[in-house]
Design a protein around this motif. Sequence first.
Motif, PDB file in Angstrom:
ATOM      1  N   GLY A   1      41.169  41.569  31.111  1.00 39.36           N
ATOM      2  CA  GLY A   1      41.004  41.758  32.543  1.00 39.36           C
ATOM      3  C   GLY A   1      42.109  41.157  33.406  1.00 39.36           C
ATOM      4  O   GLY A   1      41.984  41.072  34.617  1.00 39.36           O
ATOM      5  N   VAL A   2      43.188  40.714  32.760  1.00 42.19           N
ATOM      6  CA  VAL A   2      44.289  40.097  33.489  1.00 42.19           C
ATOM      7  C   VAL A   2      45.559  40.927  33.278  1.00 42.19           C
ATOM      8  O   VAL A   2      45.991  41.140  32.148  1.00 42.19           O
TER       9      VAL A   2
ATOM     10  N   ALA B   1      35.470  39.423  36.729  1.00 42.95           N
ATOM     11  CA  ALA B   1      34.511  39.839  35.705  1.00 42.95           C
ATOM     12  C   ALA B   1      33.884  41.197  35.990  1.00 42.95           C
ATOM     13  O   ALA B   1      33.488  41.907  35.068  1.00 42.95           O
ATOM     14  N   ASP B   2      33.788  41.580  37.254  1.00 44.90           N
ATOM     15  CA  ASP B   2      33.131  42.843  37.602  1.00 44.90           C
ATOM     16  C   ASP B   2      34.040  44.061  37.490  1.00 44.90           C
ATOM     17  O   ASP B   2      33.585  45.178  37.719  1.00 44.90           O
ATOM     18  N   ALA B   3      35.300  43.870  37.151  1.00 46.61           N
ATOM     19  CA  ALA B   3      36.250  44.981  37.114  1.00 46.61           C
ATOM     20  C   ALA B   3      36.020  45.916  35.939  1.00 46.61           C
ATOM     21  O   ALA B   3      36.417  47.071  35.974  1.00 46.61           O
TER      22      ALA B   3
ATOM     23  N   GLY C   1      38.990  39.047  42.839  1.00 48.07           N
ATOM     24  CA  GLY C   1      40.029  38.770  41.861  1.00 48.07           C
ATOM     25  C   GLY C   1      41.020  37.761  42.419  1.00 48.07           C
ATOM     26  O   GLY C   1      40.833  37.221  43.514  1.00 48.07           O
ATOM     27  N   HIS C   2      42.065  37.516  41.668  1.00 46.40           N
ATOM     28  CA  HIS C   2      43.089  36.557  42.084  1.00 46.40           C
ATOM     29  C   HIS C   2      44.452  37.057  41.650  1.00 46.40           C
ATOM     30  O   HIS C   2      44.602  37.561  40.539  1.00 46.40           O
TER      31      HIS C   2
ATOM     32  N   VAL D   1      44.057  51.086  36.121  1.00 44.99           N
ATOM     33  CA  VAL D   1      42.688  51.554  36.307  1.00 44.99           C
ATOM     34  C   VAL D   1      41.778  50.401  35.910  1.00 44.99           C
ATOM     35  O   VAL D   1      41.834  49.913  34.783  1.00 44.99           O
ATOM     36  N   ALA D   2      40.961  49.970  36.883  1.00 38.92           N
ATOM     37  CA  ALA D   2      40.024  48.872  36.669  1.00 38.92           C
ATOM     38  C   ALA D   2      38.653  49.330  37.146  1.00 38.92           C
ATOM     39  O   ALA D   2      38.404  49.404  38.345  1.00 38.92           O
TER      40      ALA D   2
END
Length: 79
Positions: free
Chosen positions: A73-74, A34-36, A15-16, A51-52
Amino acid sequence: METPHELRTVDQRDGHVRTRRYDDGSVIVADFGADAGEISVDVVGDTAIVVAGDQQIEFELPEGADEISVNNGVLTIEE
């Protein structure tokens, strides 16, 4: 506004995390990647619980944070 230490681990998981400072405030943006999977956030008092997928991150909201949201996802924290 400083990035909570617990959110810095997102950079280590594909992530970033970035902090942008402006004249009238700052924004912390954490892209979990993308995998979260599906991401949700709850705020209890001064604590945010994110929660991710199969990970959970709890952190104290930075001083001055007045809006926290999740979209595609952000995670965004604004003051």
